[in-house]
Motif scaffolding. Structure first.
Motif, PDB file in Angstrom:
ATOM      1  N   ASP A  58       7.848 -17.562 -44.268  1.00  0.00           N
ATOM      2  CA  ASP A  58       7.889 -16.427 -43.343  1.00  0.00           C
ATOM      3  C   ASP A  58       8.311 -15.155 -44.093  1.00  0.00           C
ATOM      4  OD1 ASP A  58       7.170 -17.849 -41.085  1.00  0.00           O
ATOM      5  OD2 ASP A  58       9.216 -18.085 -40.329  1.00  0.00           O
ATOM      6  N   LEU A  59       7.780 -14.029 -43.658  1.00  0.00           N
ATOM      7  CA  LEU A  59       8.214 -12.743 -44.197  1.00  0.00           C
ATOM      8  C   LEU A  59       9.039 -12.036 -43.139  1.00  0.00           C
ATOM      9  CD1 LEU A  59       8.107 -10.622 -46.475  1.00  0.00           C
ATOM     10  CD2 LEU A  59       6.113  -9.637 -45.329  1.00  0.00           C
ATOM     11  N   LEU A  60      10.314 -11.859 -43.430  1.00  0.00           N
ATOM     12  CA  LEU A  60      11.247 -11.211 -42.518  1.00  0.00           C
ATOM     13  C   LEU A  60      11.319  -9.735 -42.893  1.00  0.00           C
ATOM     14  CD1 LEU A  60      13.345 -12.001 -40.235  1.00  0.00           C
ATOM     15  CD2 LEU A  60      15.058 -12.034 -42.074  1.00  0.00           C
ATOM     16  N   VAL A  61      10.853  -8.855 -42.013  1.00  0.00           N
ATOM     17  CA  VAL A  61      10.785  -7.431 -42.329  1.00  0.00           C
ATOM     18  C   VAL A  61      11.930  -6.705 -41.624  1.00  0.00           C
ATOM     19  CG1 VAL A  61       9.339  -5.371 -42.389  1.00  0.00           C
ATOM     20  CG2 VAL A  61       8.274  -7.637 -42.500  1.00  0.00           C
ATOM     21  N   LEU A  62      12.757  -6.006 -42.413  1.00  0.00           N
ATOM     22  CA  LEU A  62      13.973  -5.365 -41.935  1.00  0.00           C
ATOM     23  C   LEU A  62      13.861  -3.847 -42.076  1.00  0.00           C
ATOM     24  CD1 LEU A  62      16.494  -7.676 -43.848  1.00  0.00           C
ATOM     25  CD2 LEU A  62      15.576  -8.024 -41.540  1.00  0.00           C
ATOM     26  N   GLN A 247       4.248  -7.201 -50.322  1.00  0.00           N
ATOM     27  CA  GLN A 247       4.785  -8.394 -49.668  1.00  0.00           C
ATOM     28  C   GLN A 247       4.039  -8.690 -48.359  1.00  0.00           C
ATOM     29  OE1 GLN A 247       8.979  -6.820 -49.954  1.00  0.00           O
ATOM     30  NE2 GLN A 247       9.438  -8.993 -50.283  1.00  0.00           N
ATOM     31  N   ILE A 248       3.794  -7.646 -47.584  1.00  0.00           N
ATOM     32  CA  ILE A 248       3.075  -7.816 -46.321  1.00  0.00           C
ATOM     33  C   ILE A 248       1.676  -8.346 -46.574  1.00  0.00           C
ATOM     34  CG2 ILE A 248       2.086  -6.570 -44.356  1.00  0.00           C
ATOM     35  CD1 ILE A 248       4.528  -4.605 -44.700  1.00  0.00           C
ATOM     36  N   ASN A 249       0.988  -7.770 -47.537  1.00  0.00           N
ATOM     37  CA  ASN A 249      -0.389  -8.191 -47.814  1.00  0.00           C
ATOM     38  C   ASN A 249      -0.455  -9.630 -48.320  1.00  0.00           C
ATOM     39  OD1 ASN A 249      -1.502  -5.721 -47.032  1.00  0.00           O
ATOM     40  ND2 ASN A 249      -1.259  -4.827 -49.070  1.00  0.00           N
ATOM     41  N   ARG A 250       0.506 -10.019 -49.146  1.00  0.00           N
ATOM     42  CA  ARG A 250       0.521 -11.408 -49.621  1.00  0.00           C
ATOM     43  C   ARG A 250       0.772 -12.370 -48.466  1.00  0.00           C
ATOM     44  NH1 ARG A 250       3.587  -9.300 -54.009  1.00  0.00           N
ATOM     45  NH2 ARG A 250       5.497 -10.090 -53.054  1.00  0.00           N
ATOM     46  N   ALA A 251       1.685 -12.000 -47.569  1.00  0.00           N
ATOM     47  CA  ALA A 251       1.977 -12.872 -46.429  1.00  0.00           C
ATOM     48  C   ALA A 251       0.756 -13.030 -45.535  1.00  0.00           C
ATOM     49  CB  ALA A 251       3.155 -12.309 -45.630  1.00  0.00           C
ATOM     50  N   VAL A 252       0.094 -11.924 -45.235  1.00  0.00           N
ATOM     51  CA  VAL A 252      -1.069 -11.978 -44.346  1.00  0.00           C
ATOM     52  C   VAL A 252      -2.204 -12.760 -44.989  1.00  0.00           C
ATOM     53  CG1 VAL A 252      -2.860 -10.587 -43.231  1.00  0.00           C
ATOM     54  CG2 VAL A 252      -0.473  -9.849 -43.137  1.00  0.00           C
ATOM     55  N   SER A 253      -2.485 -12.490 -46.260  1.00  0.00           N
ATOM     56  CA  SER A 253      -3.593 -13.195 -46.928  1.00  0.00           C
ATOM     57  C   SER A 253      -3.288 -14.677 -47.091  1.00  0.00           C
ATOM     58  CB  SER A 253      -3.867 -12.563 -48.297  1.00  0.00           C
ATOM     59  OG  SER A 253      -2.752 -12.709 -49.166  1.00  0.00           O
ATOM     60  N   GLY A 254      -2.011 -15.024 -47.162  1.00  0.00           N
ATOM     61  CA  GLY A 254      -1.615 -16.422 -47.303  1.00  0.00           C
ATOM     62  C   GLY A 254      -1.416 -17.139 -45.987  1.00  0.00           C
ATOM     63  N   GLY A 255      -1.670 -16.460 -44.886  1.00  0.00           N
ATOM     64  CA  GLY A 255      -1.517 -17.090 -43.573  1.00  0.00           C
ATOM     65  C   GLY A 255      -0.083 -17.333 -43.173  1.00  0.00           C
ATOM     66  N   PHE A 297      -2.250  -3.895 -25.783  1.00  0.00           N
ATOM     67  CA  PHE A 297      -2.271  -3.490 -27.185  1.00  0.00           C
ATOM     68  C   PHE A 297      -2.783  -4.634 -28.058  1.00  0.00           C
ATOM     69  CE2 PHE A 297      -0.300  -3.008 -31.373  1.00  0.00           C
ATOM     70  CZ  PHE A 297      -0.611  -1.684 -31.669  1.00  0.00           C
ATOM     71  N   ASN A 298      -3.544  -4.299 -29.078  1.00  0.00           N
ATOM     72  CA  ASN A 298      -4.113  -5.285 -29.995  1.00  0.00           C
ATOM     73  C   ASN A 298      -3.234  -5.387 -31.245  1.00  0.00           C
ATOM     74  OD1 ASN A 298      -5.802  -7.049 -31.384  1.00  0.00           O
ATOM     75  ND2 ASN A 298      -7.132  -5.408 -32.123  1.00  0.00           N
ATOM     76  N   PHE A 299      -2.375  -6.408 -31.309  1.00  0.00           N
ATOM     77  CA  PHE A 299      -1.482  -6.596 -32.448  1.00  0.00           C
ATOM     78  C   PHE A 299      -2.269  -7.133 -33.642  1.00  0.00           C
ATOM     79  CE2 PHE A 299       1.244  -6.725 -28.752  1.00  0.00           C
ATOM     80  CZ  PHE A 299       2.338  -5.970 -29.148  1.00  0.00           C
ATOM     81  N   LYS A 300      -2.015  -6.545 -34.813  1.00  0.00           N
ATOM     82  CA  LYS A 300      -2.758  -6.928 -36.012  1.00  0.00           C
ATOM     83  C   LYS A 300      -1.891  -7.508 -37.118  1.00  0.00           C
ATOM     84  CE  LYS A 300      -6.450  -3.525 -35.318  1.00  0.00           C
ATOM     85  NZ  LYS A 300      -7.154  -2.346 -35.898  1.00  0.00           N
ATOM     86  N   LEU A 301      -0.594  -7.231 -37.111  1.00  0.00           N
ATOM     87  CA  LEU A 301       0.250  -7.666 -38.218  1.00  0.00           C
ATOM     88  C   LEU A 301       1.382  -8.598 -37.814  1.00  0.00           C
ATOM     89  CD1 LEU A 301       0.964  -4.784 -40.795  1.00  0.00           C
ATOM     90  CD2 LEU A 301      -0.158  -6.968 -41.171  1.00  0.00           C
ATOM     91  N   VAL A 302       2.074  -8.294 -36.747  1.00  0.00           N
ATOM     92  CA  VAL A 302       3.313  -8.988 -36.421  1.00  0.00           C
ATOM     93  C   VAL A 302       3.041 -10.293 -35.678  1.00  0.00           C
ATOM     94  CG1 VAL A 302       5.494  -8.837 -35.169  1.00  0.00           C
ATOM     95  CG2 VAL A 302       4.596  -6.825 -36.371  1.00  0.00           C
ATOM     96  N   ASP A 303       3.720 -11.359 -36.117  1.00  0.00           N
ATOM     97  CA  ASP A 303       3.582 -12.682 -35.501  1.00  0.00           C
ATOM     98  C   ASP A 303       4.810 -13.087 -34.692  1.00  0.00           C
ATOM     99  OD1 ASP A 303       1.003 -13.493 -36.848  1.00  0.00           O
ATOM    100  OD2 ASP A 303       2.260 -13.163 -38.616  1.00  0.00           O
ATOM    101  N   VAL A 304       5.973 -12.564 -35.058  1.00  0.00           N
ATOM    102  CA  VAL A 304       7.239 -12.904 -34.395  1.00  0.00           C
ATOM    103  C   VAL A 304       8.050 -11.623 -34.261  1.00  0.00           C
ATOM    104  CG1 VAL A 304       9.380 -14.247 -34.562  1.00  0.00           C
ATOM    105  CG2 VAL A 304       7.221 -15.242 -35.375  1.00  0.00           C
TER     106      VAL A 304
END
Length: 354
Positions: A58-62, A247-255, A297-304
């Motif tokens: 998981d990528l925790l964004v602060l 970091q965001i791009n690696r997380a998204v591309s890696g599922g 709204f159409n969410f594109k990045l955030v999962d949690v």
């Protein structure tokens, strides 16, 4: 969608005035309600269990911004007054509160008592004693606030010394960038030990910056329009650096899941992706966002999303309903109020939406 659908009964609600550490508690002691969108299930637990809901990868964004003491003393001739800074605007102006000062008038220029180079020129009167003003030179504003800023309580009641005696209690343990005029509060729940536990589990941590301004004031986030779609939020300044974007791009591309800690992070991340195709790489950037998220709204990045418990009829509760679904969110608030013991708003308990 009608705004009244986001109302709830506030009679039994508890809204603390101070951070938990100033009330004899630890940061991770608070309650947490967990909304599982996949099962439509609501779980009541405590924040110290949050790592149970994290997954390796998981990528925790602060949001690393922290709140400034936002009141400065200014002088005009022989007169002095305090001016509260509420939020900067994209055009270089600042929304300020003159607290009913009788001499306030358009084109009036005041000089800082602490720094003769810093001036505040009142431009336009706004509702609720607010003014649009220009502070010059702008690059002196934050350093002056850091060194000389006070809170309103410092002015109105000199016996209230909580802010002055424990400023770190009003910021997250990872905050290192001054600039907010209200507290990015979702991250207040994390202790250093709890973040270390998340990292030990395999959670990656990224930092972005959004300086919270006028969108956090009750008058702005409270929706007075009959339809939520007609509400507007003020712009806030954000920065996403090269490292965080990568970091965001690696997380998204890696599922891997992207977890937003706070509505400030949610708005920043979804601003990055707003004009992109789903899963397209985001770019490091800085700028202003006036993104208003409401159902549909159409969410594109955030999962949690981790957030606090919000006021009724607010842009924040509408955002959570957009992410989790209105029925699930409002059902969770009904359970929270019925069970009792939860604390709301900035220094209150939390909600995790997975």
């Amino acid at each position: 969608m009608r705004t009244e659908e986001f109302d709830y009964n506030v009679e039994s609600r508890i809204v603390p005035d101070d951070p938990v550490e100033l009330r004899g508690k630890s940061r991770e002691d608070g309650k947490m309600v967990v909304l599982d969108r996949s099962t439509d299930k609501i779980t009541h637990t405590v924040f110290s269990t949050i790592c149970q809901y994290f997954r390796p990868g998981d990528l925790l964004v602060l949001n690393d911004s922290y709140v400034l003491a936002n009141v400065l003393w200014f002088r005009y001739g022989d007169e002095t007054t305090h001016v509260g800074l509420c939020g900067h605007e994209p055009d270089g102006t600042t929304i300020v509160d003159v607290f009913g000062w009788p001499l306030a008038a358009p084109a009036l220029t005041l000089t800082s008592k602490n720094n003769d180079r810093l001036t505040c020129t009142l431009l336009e009167a706004l509702p609720d004693q607010l003014w649009r003003a220009r502070l010059e030179p702008f690059d002196l504003v934050t350093p002056t606030l850091v060194e000389f800023g006070q809170r309103v309580d410092d002015i109105t009641d000199p016996n209230l010394t909580l802010w002055r005696s424990a400023p770190l209690a009003y910021r997250s343990v990872y905050a290192n960038t001054p600039g907010s005029f209200n507290i990015p509060s979702a991250g207040l729940h994390f202790s250093e030990a709890l973040l270390a536990e998340a990292v030990a589990k395999g959670v990656e941590v990224a930092h972005i910056t959004l300086h919270v301004g006028a969108t956090e004031t009750f008058a702005v986030r409270h929706i007075t329009e009959k339809e939520v779609e007609n509400h507007k939020v003020r712009s806030e300044y954000f920065q996403v650096g090269d490292r965080a974007a990568a970091q965001i791009n690696r997380a998204v591309s890696g599922g891997r899941r992207v977890i937003a800690v706070g509505t400030t992070v949610m708005r920043t991340l979804e601003t990055l992706a707003a004009k992109l195709e789903p899963k397209a790489p985001v770019q490091a950037q800085s700028g202003w966002t006036d993104l208003y998220i409401y159902p549909g709204f159409n969410f594109k990045l955030v999962d949690v999303l981790l957030t606090n418990l919000h006021q009724p009829r607010s842009s924040h509760i509408v955002l959570t309903a957009a992410f989790a679904g209105k029925e699930l969110v409002m059902r969770s608030y009904a359970e929270i109020l019925e069970g009792g013991g939860y604390e709301f708003d900035m220094f209150g308990d939390s909600m995790l939406i997975v």
